[in-house]
Scaffold this motif. Structure first.
Motif, short mmCIF file in Angstrom:
data_model
loop_
_atom_site.label_atom_id
_atom_site.label_comp_id
_atom_site.label_asym_id
_atom_site.label_seq_id
_atom_site.Cartn_x
_atom_site.Cartn_y
_atom_site.Cartn_z
N LEU A 1 0.83 -1.20 0.00
CA LEU A 1 0.00 0.00 0.00
C LEU A 1 0.88 1.25 0.00
N PRO A 2 0.31 2.41 -0.40
CA PRO A 2 1.08 3.67 -0.31
C PRO A 2 1.27 4.07 1.16
N VAL A 3 2.48 4.00 1.64
CA VAL A 3 2.77 4.16 3.06
C VAL A 3 3.83 5.24 3.28
N VAL A 4 3.62 6.03 4.32
CA VAL A 4 4.69 6.86 4.88
C VAL A 4 5.12 6.19 6.17
N ASN A 5 6.37 5.80 6.23
CA ASN A 5 6.89 5.10 7.41
C ASN A 5 7.39 6.12 8.41
N GLY A 6 6.56 6.40 9.40
CA GLY A 6 6.92 7.36 10.45
C GLY A 6 7.44 6.69 11.70
N GLY A 7 7.80 5.41 11.62
CA GLY A 7 8.33 4.70 12.78
C GLY A 7 9.75 5.12 13.10
N ILE A 8 10.03 5.20 14.39
CA ILE A 8 11.38 5.54 14.87
C ILE A 8 11.77 4.50 15.92
#
Length: 233
Positions: free
Chosen positions: A68-75
């Motif tokens: 899927l179109p994802v922005v990975n904001g995980g830190i």
């Protein structure tokens, strides 16, 4: 927790050194991740999926981006308090369709007395701030229950706090128009707060993030416009 997420080799450290080492590794990883997340947010088209939070979000974001179109904001390594301090550095250019928040694993460290009133209150305050940010920038906000930990992680983390912190997340969700869900339900096969399906190297990360990501993709594809409109403002 962070070492596996970002590929750092295992090194033997004394108990006295471990806390400082973890802090330095987390600082370095944060410095690398912020510009990457900003770039993804700047390039995102409306309706994307945002994964925010700790290394569970970061690893799942990578797996979900293949679907899927994802922005990975995980830190990786982020606690709720730490993530909350980064919000001003992460502006949205386009509105997300769905935001998913993963927090708690780095908030239940025994050294922080996780079941104390002060620590629980700090977690609740930080999550409240993060959810306000997500609600402002996404149509739907989903908050993951705190995943169970493996027996290997009990020395540093309190499994009894898994349920307590999930209860805090549920309470904050009920007050802020978000939904608590449990993508780790199938992993809760041990005693309270524990799982037999964590990586033995750290007892924190799960063995099969791809399976979790497949389930998340199915869930996300089922969230339509009508569903979003039922959420309170």
């Amino acid at each position: 927790m962070l070492a596996i997420a970002i590929g750092i080799g295992a090194v033997a450290f004394s108990a006295e050194d471990q806390g400082e080492r973890n802090r330095l590794v987390a600082e370095a990883h944060l410095a690398r991740r912020l510009p990457v997340i900003r770039a993804e947010l700047d390039a995102a088209e409306p309706g994307f999926v945002l994964l925010a939070g700790n290394s569970h979000a970061e690893i799942l974001g990578n797996a979900l981006a293949r679907r899927l179109p994802v922005v990975n904001g995980g830190i990786g390594g982020a606690s709720a308090r730490r993530y909350a301090t980064q919000l001003d550095a992460l502006p949205f250019r386009a509105r997300a369709g769905v935001a998913m928040l993963f927090l708690g694993t780095n908030d239940i460290l025994r050294t922080a007395a996780p079941l104390s009133k002060g620590t629980l209150g700090g977690f609740e305050a930080a999550v409240t701030r993060i959810l306000a940010w997500l609600r402002t920038n996404a149509d739907v906000v989903l908050v993951a229950a705190v995943p169970p930990i493996g027996p290997e992680a009990q020395r540093e983390r309190d499994p009894a706090a898994v349920a307590a912190y999930t209860a805090v997340l549920r309470s904050v969700c009920e007050r802020n128009g978000c939904r608590l869900f449990d993508p780790f339900a199938g992993l809760r096969d041990g005693e309270t707060g524990l799982t037999t399906q964590a990586l033995p190297q750290d007892g924190v990360h799960v063995r099969d993030y791809d399976a979790v990501a497949r389930d998340l993709a199915t869930l996300l594809r089922g969230i339509g416009v009508a569903d979003r409109k039922r959420l309170p403002d």
